[in-house]
Design a protein around this motif. Structure first.
Motif, PDB file in Angstrom:
ATOM      1  N   ARG A   1       0.873  -1.169   0.000  1.00  0.00           N
ATOM      2  CA  ARG A   1       0.000   0.000   0.000  1.00  0.00           C
ATOM      3  C   ARG A   1       0.910   1.219   0.000  1.00  0.00           C
ATOM      4  NH1 ARG A   1      -4.825   0.114   0.355  1.00  0.00           N
ATOM      5  NH2 ARG A   1      -5.197  -1.790   1.490  1.00  0.00           N
ATOM      6  N   SER A   2       0.555   2.232  -0.795  1.00  0.00           N
ATOM      7  CA  SER A   2       1.391   3.428  -0.860  1.00  0.00           C
ATOM      8  C   SER A   2       1.307   4.197   0.451  1.00  0.00           C
ATOM      9  CB  SER A   2       0.976   4.320  -2.033  1.00  0.00           C
ATOM     10  OG  SER A   2      -0.281   4.896  -1.800  1.00  0.00           O
ATOM     11  N   GLY A   3       2.407   4.798   0.799  1.00  0.00           N
ATOM     12  CA  GLY A   3       2.490   5.585   2.019  1.00  0.00           C
ATOM     13  C   GLY A   3       2.705   4.730   3.252  1.00  0.00           C
ATOM     14  N   GLY A   4       2.968   5.391   4.342  1.00  0.00           N
ATOM     15  CA  GLY A   4       3.176   4.692   5.609  1.00  0.00           C
ATOM     16  C   GLY A   4       4.610   4.247   5.788  1.00  0.00           C
ATOM     17  N   LYS A   5       4.789   3.325   6.696  1.00  0.00           N
ATOM     18  CA  LYS A   5       6.096   2.765   6.999  1.00  0.00           C
ATOM     19  C   LYS A   5       5.913   1.277   7.206  1.00  0.00           C
ATOM     20  CE  LYS A   5       9.992   3.038  10.188  1.00  0.00           C
ATOM     21  NZ  LYS A   5      10.369   1.712   9.788  1.00  0.00           N
ATOM     22  N   ALA A   6       6.888   0.529   6.775  1.00  0.00           N
ATOM     23  CA  ALA A   6       6.790  -0.926   6.868  1.00  0.00           C
ATOM     24  C   ALA A   6       6.758  -1.397   8.317  1.00  0.00           C
ATOM     25  CB  ALA A   6       7.961  -1.570   6.142  1.00  0.00           C
ATOM     26  N   GLU A   7       5.883  -2.313   8.566  1.00  0.00           N
ATOM     27  CA  GLU A   7       5.780  -3.040   9.835  1.00  0.00           C
ATOM     28  C   GLU A   7       5.883  -4.515   9.482  1.00  0.00           C
ATOM     29  OE1 GLU A   7       5.519  -1.642  12.825  1.00  0.00           O
ATOM     30  OE2 GLU A   7       5.367   0.400  12.058  1.00  0.00           O
ATOM     31  N   PRO A   8       6.092  -5.388  10.467  1.00  0.00           N
ATOM     32  CA  PRO A   8       6.068  -6.820  10.140  1.00  0.00           C
ATOM     33  C   PRO A   8       4.768  -7.180   9.418  1.00  0.00           C
ATOM     34  CG  PRO A   8       6.903  -6.501  12.347  1.00  0.00           C
ATOM     35  CD  PRO A   8       6.404  -5.152  11.884  1.00  0.00           C
ATOM     36  N   PHE A   9       4.881  -8.053   8.420  1.00  0.00           N
ATOM     37  CA  PHE A   9       3.716  -8.414   7.616  1.00  0.00           C
ATOM     38  C   PHE A   9       3.820  -9.877   7.191  1.00  0.00           C
ATOM     39  CE2 PHE A   9       6.903  -6.927   4.661  1.00  0.00           C
ATOM     40  CZ  PHE A   9       6.776  -7.739   3.550  1.00  0.00           C
ATOM     41  N   PRO A  10       2.698 -10.479   6.789  1.00  0.00           N
ATOM     42  CA  PRO A  10       2.690 -11.898   6.417  1.00  0.00           C
ATOM     43  C   PRO A  10       3.471 -12.188   5.133  1.00  0.00           C
ATOM     44  CG  PRO A  10       0.462 -11.117   6.885  1.00  0.00           C
ATOM     45  CD  PRO A  10       1.352  -9.909   6.811  1.00  0.00           C
TER      46      PRO A  10
ATOM     47  N   GLU B   1       6.323 -14.610   8.755  1.00  0.00           N
ATOM     48  CA  GLU B   1       6.366 -13.156   8.884  1.00  0.00           C
ATOM     49  C   GLU B   1       7.641 -12.590   8.263  1.00  0.00           C
ATOM     50  OE1 GLU B   1       4.825 -10.625  12.474  1.00  0.00           O
ATOM     51  OE2 GLU B   1       6.873 -11.272  12.912  1.00  0.00           O
ATOM     52  N   VAL B   2       7.497 -11.406   7.655  1.00  0.00           N
ATOM     53  CA  VAL B   2       8.623 -10.627   7.151  1.00  0.00           C
ATOM     54  C   VAL B   2       8.755  -9.424   8.072  1.00  0.00           C
ATOM     55  CG1 VAL B   2       9.561  -9.337   5.191  1.00  0.00           C
ATOM     56  CG2 VAL B   2       8.067 -11.320   4.788  1.00  0.00           C
ATOM     57  N   ARG B   3       9.974  -9.125   8.478  1.00  0.00           N
ATOM     58  CA  ARG B   3      10.217  -7.977   9.357  1.00  0.00           C
ATOM     59  C   ARG B   3      11.196  -7.018   8.695  1.00  0.00           C
ATOM     60  NH1 ARG B   3      10.796 -10.950  15.278  1.00  0.00           N
ATOM     61  NH2 ARG B   3       8.734 -11.935  15.223  1.00  0.00           N
ATOM     62  N   PRO B   4      10.683  -6.081   7.883  1.00  0.00           N
ATOM     63  CA  PRO B   4      11.581  -5.140   7.202  1.00  0.00           C
ATOM     64  C   PRO B   4      12.403  -4.325   8.203  1.00  0.00           C
ATOM     65  CG  PRO B   4       9.370  -4.999   6.322  1.00  0.00           C
ATOM     66  CD  PRO B   4       9.294  -5.843   7.558  1.00  0.00           C
ATOM     67  N   ASN B   5      13.663  -4.131   7.886  1.00  0.00           N
ATOM     68  CA  ASN B   5      14.563  -3.367   8.737  1.00  0.00           C
ATOM     69  C   ASN B   5      15.537  -2.610   7.841  1.00  0.00           C
ATOM     70  OD1 ASN B   5      16.083  -2.307  10.773  1.00  0.00           O
ATOM     71  ND2 ASN B   5      17.017  -4.247  11.385  1.00  0.00           N
TER      72      ASN B   5
END
Length: 180
Positions: A117-126, A148-152
């Protein structure tokens, strides 16, 4: 991508698009030279043009619009994918990642599908790694098979279970990193 999209309004979604897989350094680096100073935050001279397609697609989306691309999965871990991962981490909200692995399409590359989704900031996601599922019958797989994926920032993206994430965290905290 359609040239009829009004950039003032944006596009609500892009979906199911096979972004091209062309290395920027191929053909004497013609594409590398062409896109070097155009202003793409995701540009990497050793990368692939699909990284720029991701960024362009995100730019064309309306606020909170959605994008889904099928691409190579190399950007998830490769050094040239660092800027793309950081771009998603800081500017967008990844929603789902399907690492489809090899032999999915008539292609030489391992494939993945990213929905964001455009905008925001990455959080852990499926996320789900199809190669790790034995006897996969349904597509997409049922929820219990997702991890889970945990962007860093620029760190490689991995699809891991909570137990695997805890092991990784312990290794990072207590282990000695291997050098490149």
């Amino acid at each position: 991508m359609s040239s009829t999209i009004n950039p003032e309004v944006g596009c609500p979604t892009f979906g199911g698009h096979f972004a091209p897989y062309i290395q920027l350094q191929k053909d004497g680096g013609k594409l590398r030279k062409l896109y070097k100073d155009v202003g793409y935050a995701t540009y990497a001279s050793t990368g692939d043009i699909y990284g720029l397609f991701f960024e362009k697609g995100c730019r064309l989306l309306r606020s909170r619009g959605a994008l889904a691309y099928i691409t190579s999965n190399s950007w998830l871990r490769a050094r040239y994918g660092e800027r793309l991962r950081e771009y998603f981490d800081r500017r967008h909200t990844p929603l789902r990642l399907i690492d489809m692995g090899k032999d999915v399409f008539d292609a030489v590359v391992d494939a993945s599908v990213l929905v964001l989704r455009s905008g925001g900031k990455a959080e852990p996601f499926p996320g789900v790694d199809i190669d790790r599922i034995h006897d996969a019958v349904e597509f997409p797989p049922p929820a219990p098979q997702w991890a889970e994926v945990r962007p860093n920032r620029t760190e490689p993206w991995s699809i891991l279970t909570n137990v695997e994430w805890r092991v990784m965290e312990k290794m990072k905290a207590n282990g000695t990193p291997l050098k490149d």
